[in-house]
Design an enzyme around this catalytic site. Sequence first.
Site, mmCIF file in Angstrom:
data_model
loop_
_atom_site.group_PDB
_atom_site.id
_atom_site.type_symbol
_atom_site.label_atom_id
_atom_site.label_comp_id
_atom_site.label_asym_id
_atom_site.label_seq_id
_atom_site.Cartn_x
_atom_site.Cartn_y
_atom_site.Cartn_z
ATOM 1 N N GLU A 1 0.866 -1.166 0.009
ATOM 2 C CA GLU A 1 -0.145 0.169 -0.053
ATOM 3 C C GLU A 1 0.877 1.296 0.101
ATOM 4 O O GLU A 1 1.995 1.273 0.822
ATOM 5 C CB GLU A 1 -0.837 -0.105 1.299
ATOM 6 C CG GLU A 1 -1.764 1.272 1.375
ATOM 7 C CD GLU A 1 -2.680 1.002 2.647
ATOM 8 O OE1 GLU A 1 -2.917 2.137 3.209
ATOM 9 O OE2 GLU A 1 -2.999 -0.142 2.924
ATOM 10 N N GLU B 1 -2.296 11.248 3.411
ATOM 11 C CA GLU B 1 -3.223 10.984 4.746
ATOM 12 C C GLU B 1 -3.373 12.130 5.559
ATOM 13 O O GLU B 1 -2.254 12.885 5.749
ATOM 14 C CB GLU B 1 -2.692 9.732 5.459
ATOM 15 C CG GLU B 1 -2.898 8.458 4.855
ATOM 16 C CD GLU B 1 -2.372 7.332 5.747
ATOM 17 O OE1 GLU B 1 -3.351 6.566 5.975
ATOM 18 O OE2 GLU B 1 -1.300 6.906 5.962
#
Length: 128
Positions: free
Chosen positions: A4, A9
Site C-alpha cells: 500500500e 493521509e
Amino acid sequence: EISELDILEYVGCDKNIIYTTVHTTATLSEWVPKSTASKVVGDVETAFHVYGMNWEDEKIEFYLDSPDNVYLTFGKPAQKGADYWPFDSDEYLILNLAVGGDWGGMRGIDNSIWPQSMEVDYVRVFQK
C-alpha cells in the site's frame, strides 16, 4: 504480501500535517528506514495542492506541488524480496474520506463539523 502506498493521509486531529507511508509486509513487522514521512502544510484544508508520486523500478518518491519538492524516497532494498518491495506489479487507486478508526478517531469525533466533503480537482496517472 502487503503493498500500500499512501500518497496523502490527513487526520483532522493533527491540523496542517500530511502523512505519507509505504506499507509492506516488512514495514508492518519491523522498522524499515524511510517508509514514512510527515510534512506541515498550513493551508491543507483551504487550498489545492499536487500530492504526487514518482514510481520507478528502484525507488518511489513522494512530493508536494512539484517533482522537485520530494519529501520521502523509499528505495528498493537489495536482495530482500517481496516482503520489502512488493511493487513490481500493478496496483490500484483508492480515494476515500475515512472517519474515526484507531488513528483518526483517537481523540474522538467532533460531530459539530458535519456535513463535510472531499474535493479532488483531478487525478492523473502517467507512464514513461
